[in-house]
Design a protein around this motif. Structure first.
Motif, mmCIF file in Angstrom:
data_model
loop_
_atom_site.group_PDB
_atom_site.id
_atom_site.type_symbol
_atom_site.label_atom_id
_atom_site.label_comp_id
_atom_site.label_asym_id
_atom_site.label_seq_id
_atom_site.Cartn_x
_atom_site.Cartn_y
_atom_site.Cartn_z
ATOM 1 N N GLU A 151 -15.589 -3.587 -7.864
ATOM 2 C CA GLU A 151 -15.055 -2.364 -7.261
ATOM 3 C C GLU A 151 -13.947 -1.731 -8.110
ATOM 4 O O GLU A 151 -13.393 -0.706 -7.751
ATOM 5 N N GLY A 152 -13.632 -2.324 -9.275
ATOM 6 C CA GLY A 152 -12.541 -1.852 -10.112
ATOM 7 C C GLY A 152 -12.977 -0.836 -11.152
ATOM 8 O O GLY A 152 -14.150 -0.760 -11.524
ATOM 9 N N ARG A 204 -13.285 -6.369 -11.725
ATOM 10 C CA ARG A 204 -14.191 -6.736 -10.639
ATOM 11 C C ARG A 204 -15.121 -5.579 -10.300
ATOM 12 O O ARG A 204 -14.907 -4.446 -10.731
ATOM 13 N N ASP A 217 -0.853 -3.243 -4.702
ATOM 14 C CA ASP A 217 -1.752 -2.605 -3.750
ATOM 15 C C ASP A 217 -1.296 -1.170 -3.494
ATOM 16 O O ASP A 217 -1.890 -0.460 -2.716
ATOM 17 N N ARG A 239 0.796 -1.231 0.000
ATOM 18 C CA ARG A 239 0.000 0.000 0.000
ATOM 19 C C ARG A 239 0.823 1.274 0.000
ATOM 20 O O ARG A 239 0.474 2.244 -0.641
ATOM 21 N N THR A 250 -2.363 -8.324 -10.905
ATOM 22 C CA THR A 250 -3.581 -8.045 -10.147
ATOM 23 C C THR A 250 -3.435 -6.681 -9.494
ATOM 24 O O THR A 250 -2.454 -6.430 -8.798
ATOM 25 N N GLY A 263 -4.909 -4.577 -6.722
ATOM 26 C CA GLY A 263 -5.727 -4.750 -5.523
ATOM 27 C C GLY A 263 -6.656 -3.570 -5.281
ATOM 28 O O GLY A 263 -6.595 -2.545 -5.973
ATOM 29 N N ARG A 264 -7.509 -3.697 -4.295
ATOM 30 C CA ARG A 264 -8.503 -2.663 -3.970
ATOM 31 C C ARG A 264 -7.874 -1.305 -3.688
ATOM 32 O O ARG A 264 -8.453 -0.272 -3.960
ATOM 33 N N ASN A 265 -6.680 -1.293 -3.117
ATOM 34 C CA ASN A 265 -5.996 -0.040 -2.802
ATOM 35 C C ASN A 265 -5.067 0.405 -3.926
ATOM 36 O O ASN A 265 -4.460 1.475 -3.845
ATOM 37 N N MET A 294 -9.133 -4.669 -9.356
ATOM 38 C CA MET A 294 -10.031 -4.413 -8.233
ATOM 39 C C MET A 294 -9.872 -2.977 -7.753
ATOM 40 O O MET A 294 -10.667 -2.502 -6.957
ATOM 41 N N GLY A 295 -8.840 -2.296 -8.233
ATOM 42 C CA GLY A 295 -8.562 -0.901 -7.876
ATOM 43 C C GLY A 295 -8.817 0.002 -9.067
ATOM 44 O O GLY A 295 -9.738 -0.215 -9.845
ATOM 45 N N LYS A 296 -7.943 1.006 -9.227
ATOM 46 C CA LYS A 296 -8.122 1.999 -10.283
ATOM 47 C C LYS A 296 -6.947 1.944 -11.258
ATOM 48 O O LYS A 296 -5.798 2.047 -10.845
#
Length: 152
Positions: free
Chosen positions: A106-107, A104, A54, A37, A69, A71-73, A88-90
């Motif tokens: 949230e992506g 996904r 991430d 992160r 991949t 990640g969300r962060n 899953m992130g931006k």
């Protein structure tokens, strides 16, 4: 009257001379690099293993035969080249995959996609163009079957 343990029938147990292999409870770990992160990278990133992002990346990401991949962060401002990309992130940038892009719920992706397969979940955001290319294997099979038909 009590029975002596010396007269009790003894079970026939043969001591094992070979130790059986221990049972695996996990599969072998997948080689995967992780960008945490708090990590910020500017420049070119490439490798011969899968990558989990991430953190933040600006530049280019090249993992031709592996999975990337986000990640969300994860926040990626880069063009990505990989076998498979999961978002899953931006992500802001173009994606070129030899197999599959998976965005996904949230992506989000702002950029163009060139891939053989694509999956976009409900709630995901995509702004750009999508080009789905056919597999070279199918083209090769058609060429071989056509050549086989001509040889008779």
């Amino acid at each position: 009257m009590l029975h002596s343990s010396d007269n009790a029938p003894k079970p026939n147990y043969a001591p094992s001379t070979t130790n059986p292999a221990p049972v695996k409870t996990m599969t072998a770990p997948i080689d995967q690099a992780t960008i945490g992160r708090s990590v910020v990278i500017k420049g070119e990133i490439s490798g011969a293993e899968s990558l989990y992002i991430d953190g933040r990346i600006e530049g280019t990401v090249s993992f031709g035969d592996h999975r990337v991949t986000v990640g969300r962060n994860g926040v990626v401002a880069a063009n990505i080249t990989a076998r498979e990309v999961v978002i899953m992130g931006k992500v802001t940038g173009n994606i070129e995959c030899s197999d599959r892009v998976d965005i996904r719920s949230e992506g989000s992706l702002t950029g163009d996609i060139v891939s053989q397969r694509i999956s976009i979940e409900d709630g995901a955001m995509l702004k750009g163009t999508v080009q789905v290319k056919s597999t070279e294997v199918k083209a090769d099979l058609k060429a071989m079957s056509a050549a086989a038909g001509k040889s008779h």
